[in-house]
Scaffold this motif. Structure first.
Motif, PDB file in Angstrom:
ATOM      1  N   UNK A 159      44.166  49.712 -31.138  1.00  0.00           N
ATOM      2  CA  UNK A 159      43.894  50.646 -30.042  1.00  0.00           C
ATOM      3  C   UNK A 159      45.176  51.223 -29.434  1.00  0.00           C
ATOM      4  N   UNK A 160      44.951  52.067 -28.426  1.00  0.00           N
ATOM      5  CA  UNK A 160      46.066  52.809 -27.829  1.00  0.00           C
ATOM      6  C   UNK A 160      46.624  52.139 -26.582  1.00  0.00           C
ATOM      7  N   UNK A 161      46.025  51.019 -26.143  1.00  0.00           N
ATOM      8  CA  UNK A 161      46.458  50.491 -24.836  1.00  0.00           C
ATOM      9  C   UNK A 161      47.767  49.708 -24.904  1.00  0.00           C
ATOM     10  N   UNK A 162      47.973  48.970 -26.018  1.00  0.00           N
ATOM     11  CA  UNK A 162      49.248  48.287 -26.239  1.00  0.00           C
ATOM     12  C   UNK A 162      49.658  48.579 -27.679  1.00  0.00           C
ATOM     13  N   UNK A 178      50.976  35.837 -46.105  1.00  0.00           N
ATOM     14  CA  UNK A 178      51.132  36.338 -47.470  1.00  0.00           C
ATOM     15  C   UNK A 178      50.245  37.525 -47.807  1.00  0.00           C
ATOM     16  N   UNK A 179      49.561  38.062 -46.804  1.00  0.00           N
ATOM     17  CA  UNK A 179      48.791  39.285 -47.034  1.00  0.00           C
ATOM     18  C   UNK A 179      49.717  40.490 -46.948  1.00  0.00           C
ATOM     19  N   UNK A 180      49.281  41.608 -47.517  1.00  0.00           N
ATOM     20  CA  UNK A 180      49.942  42.866 -47.240  1.00  0.00           C
ATOM     21  C   UNK A 180      48.992  43.694 -46.381  1.00  0.00           C
ATOM     22  N   UNK A 181      49.515  44.719 -45.706  1.00  0.00           N
ATOM     23  CA  UNK A 181      48.666  45.400 -44.729  1.00  0.00           C
ATOM     24  C   UNK A 181      48.707  46.925 -44.860  1.00  0.00           C
ATOM     25  N   UNK A 182      47.562  47.497 -44.494  1.00  0.00           N
ATOM     26  CA  UNK A 182      47.492  48.923 -44.204  1.00  0.00           C
ATOM     27  C   UNK A 182      47.016  49.010 -42.769  1.00  0.00           C
ATOM     28  N   UNK A 183      47.835  49.561 -41.897  1.00  0.00           N
ATOM     29  CA  UNK A 183      47.501  49.589 -40.481  1.00  0.00           C
ATOM     30  C   UNK A 183      47.357  51.025 -39.999  1.00  0.00           C
ATOM     31  N   UNK A 184      46.292  51.243 -39.241  1.00  0.00           N
ATOM     32  CA  UNK A 184      46.115  52.551 -38.615  1.00  0.00           C
ATOM     33  C   UNK A 184      46.276  52.434 -37.103  1.00  0.00           C
ATOM     34  N   UNK A 185      47.335  53.045 -36.557  1.00  0.00           N
ATOM     35  CA  UNK A 185      47.466  53.055 -35.102  1.00  0.00           C
ATOM     36  C   UNK A 185      46.463  54.027 -34.499  1.00  0.00           C
ATOM     37  N   UNK A 186      46.298  53.945 -33.185  1.00  0.00           N
ATOM     38  CA  UNK A 186      45.350  54.833 -32.513  1.00  0.00           C
ATOM     39  C   UNK A 186      45.818  56.276 -32.614  1.00  0.00           C
ATOM     40  N   UNK A 187      44.853  57.167 -32.598  1.00  0.00           N
ATOM     41  CA  UNK A 187      45.109  58.604 -32.719  1.00  0.00           C
ATOM     42  C   UNK A 187      46.093  59.102 -31.655  1.00  0.00           C
ATOM     43  N   UNK A 188      45.978  58.566 -30.427  1.00  0.00           N
ATOM     44  CA  UNK A 188      46.794  59.110 -29.339  1.00  0.00           C
ATOM     45  C   UNK A 188      48.142  58.411 -29.197  1.00  0.00           C
ATOM     46  N   UNK A 232      39.465  42.627 -42.772  1.00  0.00           N
ATOM     47  CA  UNK A 232      39.457  43.688 -41.767  1.00  0.00           C
ATOM     48  C   UNK A 232      39.782  43.070 -40.418  1.00  0.00           C
ATOM     49  N   UNK A 233      40.717  43.676 -39.710  1.00  0.00           N
ATOM     50  CA  UNK A 233      41.017  43.230 -38.351  1.00  0.00           C
ATOM     51  C   UNK A 233      40.993  44.452 -37.455  1.00  0.00           C
ATOM     52  N   UNK A 234      40.243  44.348 -36.386  1.00  0.00           N
ATOM     53  CA  UNK A 234      40.072  45.499 -35.503  1.00  0.00           C
ATOM     54  C   UNK A 234      40.203  45.054 -34.061  1.00  0.00           C
ATOM     55  N   UNK A 235      40.903  45.843 -33.276  1.00  0.00           N
ATOM     56  CA  UNK A 235      40.880  45.693 -31.825  1.00  0.00           C
ATOM     57  C   UNK A 235      40.463  47.029 -31.248  1.00  0.00           C
ATOM     58  N   UNK A 236      39.490  47.000 -30.358  1.00  0.00           N
ATOM     59  CA  UNK A 236      39.015  48.246 -29.764  1.00  0.00           C
ATOM     60  C   UNK A 236      37.687  48.039 -29.077  1.00  0.00           C
ATOM     61  N   UNK A 237      36.878  49.087 -29.044  1.00  0.00           N
ATOM     62  CA  UNK A 237      35.649  49.029 -28.264  1.00  0.00           C
ATOM     63  C   UNK A 237      34.579  48.214 -28.982  1.00  0.00           C
ATOM     64  N   UNK A 290      43.914  49.686 -18.558  1.00  0.00           N
ATOM     65  CA  UNK A 290      43.583  49.854 -19.982  1.00  0.00           C
ATOM     66  C   UNK A 290      43.816  48.531 -20.694  1.00  0.00           C
ATOM     67  N   UNK A 291      43.036  47.534 -20.301  1.00  0.00           N
ATOM     68  CA  UNK A 291      43.236  46.196 -20.832  1.00  0.00           C
ATOM     69  C   UNK A 291      41.845  45.617 -21.084  1.00  0.00           C
ATOM     70  N   UNK A 292      41.615  45.166 -22.326  1.00  0.00           N
ATOM     71  CA  UNK A 292      40.274  44.652 -22.637  1.00  0.00           C
ATOM     72  C   UNK A 292      39.949  43.415 -21.811  1.00  0.00           C
ATOM     73  N   UNK A 293      40.984  42.665 -21.437  1.00  0.00           N
ATOM     74  CA  UNK A 293      40.742  41.440 -20.673  1.00  0.00           C
ATOM     75  C   UNK A 293      40.985  41.646 -19.178  1.00  0.00           C
ATOM     76  N   UNK A 294      41.011  42.904 -18.724  1.00  0.00           N
ATOM     77  CA  UNK A 294      41.283  43.200 -17.314  1.00  0.00           C
ATOM     78  C   UNK A 294      40.293  42.482 -16.400  1.00  0.00           C
TER      79      UNK A 294
END
Lengths: 478, 297
Positions: A159-162, A178-188, A232-237, A290-294
């Motif tokens: 996500x875009x918050x951190x 030992x994994x390799x990654x493809x990471x997509x940052x947030x659009x903004x 798959x690892x996801x942080x977001x809504x 903008x904090x999921x644990x706010x």
């Protein structure tokens, strides 16, 4: 009594060198997108266009996943853990060396105050790489059996918050295992992830071990559903997390999800009042909320309600909103017009449903996306502002009389990410910590994070943990 | 060697008293509210029982019972939960002959093979019973954070778990899915093997007489394909084990339905029930809770 005024104390942005356009970071090099369109990333504090970045289309995603697969099979998987560790240590050091630059870049692209990006985000990013670097050659002690194996290629969406911190939470444990990654940052907020790609180059990380692809929701969807992605690892809504859980159903993909929250911050009558007020403010206004644990639901024991509210309002009156690069700024810009509209909409709903709205008097800049720190009183559990994640600097205040009532109200949510407890009574802290159905309980503190400390949710706040040994386990087959 | 009496052979002409096979929900033995039953035969097709065929309503009632039992069961001391699980093993031991006969009939096995399955099932309860007060030490942690904070992580039960039990293995497989779920404080709604439900019904009777509080384990006989979707989409169920679903498309649909409230899903997989179980079924239904507190004077 007159107050001392603050002179502007802006951090120089000369330290960052933002290119006018960026490609995708695939197989160790920046490349043009083959089937995507460029899009702009703006500074939410000024609406200034910072750079143009590329939207990765399906062919780009495929290329990145294949690069990650090859790197996993040929280089990163077979590499001794000792050497993977050294690469991660290198990255940690490079982050420290470029810390100020990364902090400024983060504040520019995200809108968060430099005080936070400099003192919280970036130091934690380096700490995460240090922590997981040390695990890379000790995996057999991680609790996943005597010969733990990585899953393979991890597809990660953040996500875009951190922006950079979430990247670190994802990439550091994945690489250590030992994994390799493809990471997509947030659009903004793609810029610090692209700076991280440069850091990977400076570290001579083998090509394909880390791939950074920019884009919006469609790119993320293509990534997590790509058949070459094992983990798959996801942080977001929660809404997107649910969609991902549906999309991977019936596959062999492993999933961890870190989703939304609506944390209760519970104040008992014997709480240390000064620390509590600071904790409430930090709980909801840190990072513009903008904090999921706010700590977005404040539960105050009735006997101290008036005092807590009065002090809270007084403290909110001293919060400084404005230029994220000003070192005195407490509250920066809302990350995007879409998020601002969401905060405005839910705040309006709060008023319409009968809660009382209050914000300190504060002048908001004319350019950019801003929302004043806001508190709602007279909130009931049925109100939408008490149930839905606002993801902004908006606090809903409810009251309770007994500990049992506090627990009942705190747990009355489909979320379960975090909670706060303020009391001087030790036995009550431990009892509350037992009762609260949340993955992180902060007692007499709030919003603390550490690479050694597992973080993640119960119920609809997702599953899996990030941080600590538990966070490593998510990237190991067992 | 414990002394046991040698019983005389039973009177050959005596007409035996047969059992009505019912569900086990909330500590009671109701029939299906739907009034349905279905014929259960032995492996050779001979009539064994009319089992209750659980409905959507029975599944929902079972979830309500499991939720109601969760608070009490999950907050018992681990020592106590361990003793209750051990008690299940004790009571099963006393019904060894009955279980062996039922497993032999259900699975078409020789009585000696069935006996070894019952042995393994009882031993499995004992194995899991011992985990109750060790889990937190093995999967919990004290976290050395970079600041003046006391920070620790503990495992906690996920909540109400739906278990679609294996279709083939009527007792050892069943035991191996129930025990790891409840030992840590979860409560369970179990859908038994459709064709081989009799040992599960007897296990319900064991539960009822083993100090397992009503509602901790609820046993529904019937079709996992019919009841599974209602459990997978139920918003008060926190996790689901799809073990008993053999059709991959069906498993995919159930997993997708379970995503609605982010249930923790255990996908069907090849299982060797005799193998050492490991920790994965235990940790499947655990949450990690991290608690922070400042250190200061």
């Amino acid at each position: 009594m007159s107050r001392f005024e603050y002179a502007p104390a802006p951090e120089s942005r000369a330290i960052v060198d933002i290119k006018s356009s960026y490609g995708l970071f695939i197989n160790g090099a920046f490349v043009e997108a083959t089937d995507g369109k460029p899009f702009k990333t703006v500074s939410p504090a000024s609406e200034e266009v910072l750079a143009e970045v590329s939207e990765a289309g399906p062919a780009d995603v495929d290329k990145a996943v294949k690069a990650a697969r090859k790197a996993h099979e040929k280089v990163w998987g077979p590499m001794p853990g000792r050497d993977r560790a050294k690469y991660l240590f290198r990255i940690a050091r490079l982050i420290q060396e470029r810390a100020r630059e990364l902090a400024v870049l983060e504040s520019l692209d995200n809108g968060k105050p430099i005080r936070e990006s400099r003192d919280v985000d970036v130091p934690l990013v380096a700490a995460h790489f240090f922590y997981y670097a040390g695990w890379a050659d000790k995996l057999e002690y991680a609790g996943a059996g005597p010969d733990p194996q990585p899953w393979g290629v991890a597809g990660q969406v953040i996500p875009w918050n951190f922006p950079l911190l979430m990247l670190a939470w994802k990439i550091a444990p994945a690489l250590a295992a030992g994994n390799t990654v493809v990471l997509k940052p947030a659009e903004t907020t793609p810029l610090t992830a692209l700076a991280f790609a440069e850091i990977c180059q400076q570290a001579d990380l083998p090509p394909g071990v880390v791939n950074i692809i920019t884009g919006a929701g469609r790119t993320g969807e293509n990534l997590v559903t790509h058949e070459g992605v094992d983990k798959v690892a996801f942080t977001g809504s929660t809404a997107v997390g649910r969609a991902i859980a549906k999309a991977v159903a019936g596959t062999d993909k492993k999933v961890t999800l870190e989703l939304g929250g609506k944390a209760a911050n519970i104040v008992f009558e014997d709480a240390p009042i000064d620390q509590t007020i600071e904790g409430i403010v930090n709980g909801i206004f840190f990072n513009q909320g903008h904090v999921c644990c706010a700590g977005s639901r404040l539960l105050v024991q009735e006997s101290v309600y008036d005092e807590v509210l009065a002090r809270l309002k007084r403290r909110m009156g001293t919060l400084r909103i404005g230029d994220p690069l000003d070192k005195n700024t407490d509250i920066g810009a809302i990350n995007s017009p879409e998020q601002l509209a969401r905060i405005r909409e839910l705040s309006q709903v709060g008023e319409d449903e009968g809660a009382e709205r209050w914000s300190p008097e504060c002048e908001l800049p004319s350019q950019g996306y801003w929302f004043p720190p806001t508190v709602f009183t007279g909130v009931s559990q049925a109100h939408r502002i008490a149930r839905e994640e606002i993801f902004g600097p908006v606090l809903s205040v409810l009251t309770f009389r007994t500990p049992a009532e506090a627990v009942e109200k705190a747990n009355n949510t489909p979320f379960g990410l975090s909670a706060g407890v303020w009391t001087e009574k030790g036995s009550r802290i431990l009892w509350m910590a037992n009762q609260l159905r949340a993955g992180v309980v902060w007692a007499n503190t709030f919003n603390r994070f550490d690479p050694a400390s597992p973080f993640g949710g119960y119920k609809e706040s997702g599953y899996g943990r990030e941080g600590g040994r538990h966070g490593l386990e998510a990237y190991l087959a067992h | 060697m414990v002394w046991r009496p040698t019983l005389p052979t039973r009177e050959p002409g005596r007409l035996d008293v047969r059992k009505t096979y019912k569900l086990y929900v909330g500590g009671a033995f109701p029939r299906s509210e739907s009034g349905r039953s279905y014929v259960v035969t032995n492996a050779k097709g001979k009539f064994l029982a009319n089992a209750s065929q659980a409905s959507r309503k029975d599944a929902r009632d079972a979830v309500v019972a499991a939720r109601k039992a969760f608070g009490g069961w999950s907050t018992r001391t681990a020592y106590n939960r361990g003793q209750v699980l051990y008690r299940i093993a004790e009571v099963m031991e006393g019904r060894h002959d009955q279980f062996s006969a039922e497993v032999a009939a259900a699975e078409g096995l020789s009585i000696s093979k069935a006996r070894s399955l019952v042995d393994a099932s009882i031993d499995r309860w004992v194995w899991y019973a011992g985990w109750a007060d060790k889990l937190a030490q093995v999967v919990g942690s004290s976290n050395p954070v970079a600041g003046p904070y006391f920070d620790f992580s503990l495992p906690e039960a996920t909540g109400v778990v739906a278990l679609l039990a294996p279709q083939d293995d009527s007792l050892l497989g069943l035991t191996s899915v129930i025990a790891p779920a409840i030992v840590s404080g979860n409560t369970a709604v179990v859908v038994t093997s459709f064709e081989r439900p009799v040992p599960a019904i007897t296990l319900g009777e064991v539960m009822a007489t083993s100090d397992v509080p009503g509602g901790v384990v609820n046993i529904l006989t019937g079709s996992a394909s019919e009841i599974g979707p209602w459990l997978a989409s139920h918003l008060d169920v926190n996790a689901i084990d799809l073990c008993g679903i053999e059709d991959p498309d069906e498993a995919r649909e159930l997993e997708a339905a379970a995503a609605e409230n982010l249930k923790r899903v255990r996908r069907p997989a090849e299982e060797d029930w005799f193998a050492s179980p490991g920790l994965s079924r235990l940790t499947q239904y655990l949450e990690t809770k991290t608690v922070w507190h400042p250190i200061g004077v």
